[in-house]
Design a protein around this motif. Structure first.
Motif, short mmCIF file in Angstrom:
data_model
loop_
_atom_site.label_atom_id
_atom_site.label_comp_id
_atom_site.label_asym_id
_atom_site.label_seq_id
_atom_site.Cartn_x
_atom_site.Cartn_y
_atom_site.Cartn_z
N CYS A 57 0.83 -1.22 0.00
CA CYS A 57 0.00 0.00 0.00
C CYS A 57 0.86 1.26 0.00
O CYS A 57 0.47 2.28 -0.56
N TYR A 60 1.42 3.26 -3.11
CA TYR A 60 0.43 2.91 -4.13
C TYR A 60 -0.48 4.12 -4.35
O TYR A 60 -1.17 4.55 -3.42
N CYS A 68 -3.94 0.62 6.03
CA CYS A 68 -5.10 1.52 6.04
C CYS A 68 -5.80 1.30 7.38
O CYS A 68 -6.08 0.15 7.76
N HIS A 77 -9.46 2.98 3.51
CA HIS A 77 -8.39 3.89 3.12
C HIS A 77 -8.11 5.00 4.14
O HIS A 77 -7.64 6.08 3.77
N ASP A 95 -6.61 -2.75 6.88
CA ASP A 95 -6.63 -3.26 5.51
C ASP A 95 -5.25 -3.00 4.93
O ASP A 95 -4.72 -1.89 5.06
N HIS A 169 -11.74 -7.41 -6.10
CA HIS A 169 -10.96 -7.35 -7.34
C HIS A 169 -10.15 -8.62 -7.53
O HIS A 169 -9.83 -9.32 -6.56
N HIS A 176 -4.36 -5.01 -7.77
CA HIS A 176 -5.69 -4.93 -8.37
C HIS A 176 -5.64 -5.44 -9.80
O HIS A 176 -5.02 -4.84 -10.66
N GLU A 202 -14.51 -8.51 -0.59
CA GLU A 202 -14.40 -7.59 0.56
C GLU A 202 -15.64 -6.73 0.78
O GLU A 202 -15.65 -5.55 0.43
N TRP A 219 -8.25 10.61 0.73
CA TRP A 219 -8.23 9.14 0.78
C TRP A 219 -9.39 8.56 1.59
O TRP A 219 -10.11 7.69 1.10
N1 MF3 Z 1 -7.21 -3.70 0.22
C1 MF3 Z 1 -7.11 -2.35 -0.21
C2 MF3 Z 1 -7.79 -2.19 -1.57
O1 MF3 Z 1 -7.96 -3.16 -2.28
C3 MF3 Z 1 -5.70 -1.93 -0.22
C4 MF3 Z 1 -5.58 -0.50 -0.51
S1 MF3 Z 1 -3.94 0.01 -0.49
C5 MF3 Z 1 -4.06 1.66 -0.89
O2 MF3 Z 1 -8.21 -1.11 -1.94
F1 MF3 Z 1 -2.88 2.07 -1.06
F2 MF3 Z 1 -4.81 1.84 -1.96
F3 MF3 Z 1 -4.64 2.26 0.12
#
Ligand code: MF3
Ligand code: CO
Length: 261
Positions: A57, A60, A68, A77, A95, A169, A176, A202, A219
């Protein structure tokens, strides 16, 4: 494009998911009133790196952290902060995703902080049960819409809102991948599921209405009515007859003991 995984690739994904699951168990030891979400993130990142993983993450789309952390009405997020101090009665969703040996893991878990209201525990229980209702549908020959339909009908029957803006996803070398796995839908709709498909399922479920907004940090998603939400996630591989769940909540259960719902 959907990438079907070989058995060897699925085993690598399982390793990544087991590390992620163990990381949540480690962080769970510190979830109590008074801890900051920044501290939880620090523990998570250290654990991931100490065990040879990359916190996927972090960086990302410029997300700043390994974890998160979404509290109460926050859905997903949430950005860890030393100004967010957990208090008795809160719930917090962790998460995260790890890249290990080239493959991503993804799961999420909503934890109680101290003593949580019975109505909130019911929301958590129902959301977790809905996750497993969805997973039951992730078998060869079923359709994508069967997953969303199972989750949606279970949660709406309980009187809850199903968040639409965030979805599950495909997952693999990328965090993703295709397809999108909605938490709502119609039985019999969507693509046919094939053995070797790997996906993160999820459900994000609200005690109130399903409508959301993004906070000023760009976010954090929260419910507009500020009712609490729960979020449970597993990575699974579609198989003939029975979905293969690659992540596990067993390590979390060991830490939570009788507080595990
Ligand atoms: N499980 C989260 C998702 O699929 C992981 C998010 S990481 C992030 O969205 F960087 F996007 F926050
Ligand atoms: Co995910």
């Amino acid at each position: 494009m959907i990438f079907l995984k070989t058995d060897e690739e699925v085993e690598l994904m399982r390793q990544s998911n087991i590390l992620l699951s163990k990381m949540y168990a480690e962080v769970a030891k510190y979830i109590q009133p008074g801890v900051t979400t920044a501290r939880l993130d620090q523990i998570a990142e250290e654990y991931i790196r100490d065990n040879g993983g990359i916190p996927a993450c972090k960086g990302y789309d410029d997300f700043p952290n390994a974890l998160c952390t979404s509290v109460n009405e926050q859905i997903v997020h949430g950005i860890p902060s030393d100004r967010v101090v957990l208090k008795d009665g809160d719930i917090i969703t962790l998460d995260s995703s790890i890249c290990l040996n080239g493959f991503h893991s993804d799961s999420a878990y909503t934890f109680p902080v101290g003593n949580v209201a019975e109505a909130t525990l019911r929301l958590m229980r129902t959301t977790k049960e809905a996750l497993y209702k969805g997973i039951e549908q992730a078998v060869t020959g079923h359709r994508l819409g069967d997953i969303g339909s199972a989750i949606q009908s279970y949660c709406e029957k309980a009187g809850y809102g199903v968040i639409r803006e965030f979805v599950g996803h495909g997952i693999g070398r990328d965090m993703h991948e295709d397809p999108e796995v909605c938490n709502y839908g119609r039985r019999g709709n969507g693509i046919v599921l094939k053995s070797g498909m790997t996906m993160a399922i999820e459900p994000m479920i609200s005690m109130g209405r399903r409508h959301i907004l993004i906070e000023d940090d760009g976010w954090t998603a929260r419910t507009i009515d500020r009712k609490p939400t729960a979020h449970y996630e597993h990575s699974v591989c579609v198989r003939n007859g029975k979905a293969d769940i690659l992540s596990t909540f067993d390590y979390i259960q060991e830490v939570l003991g009788d507080r595990f719902i």
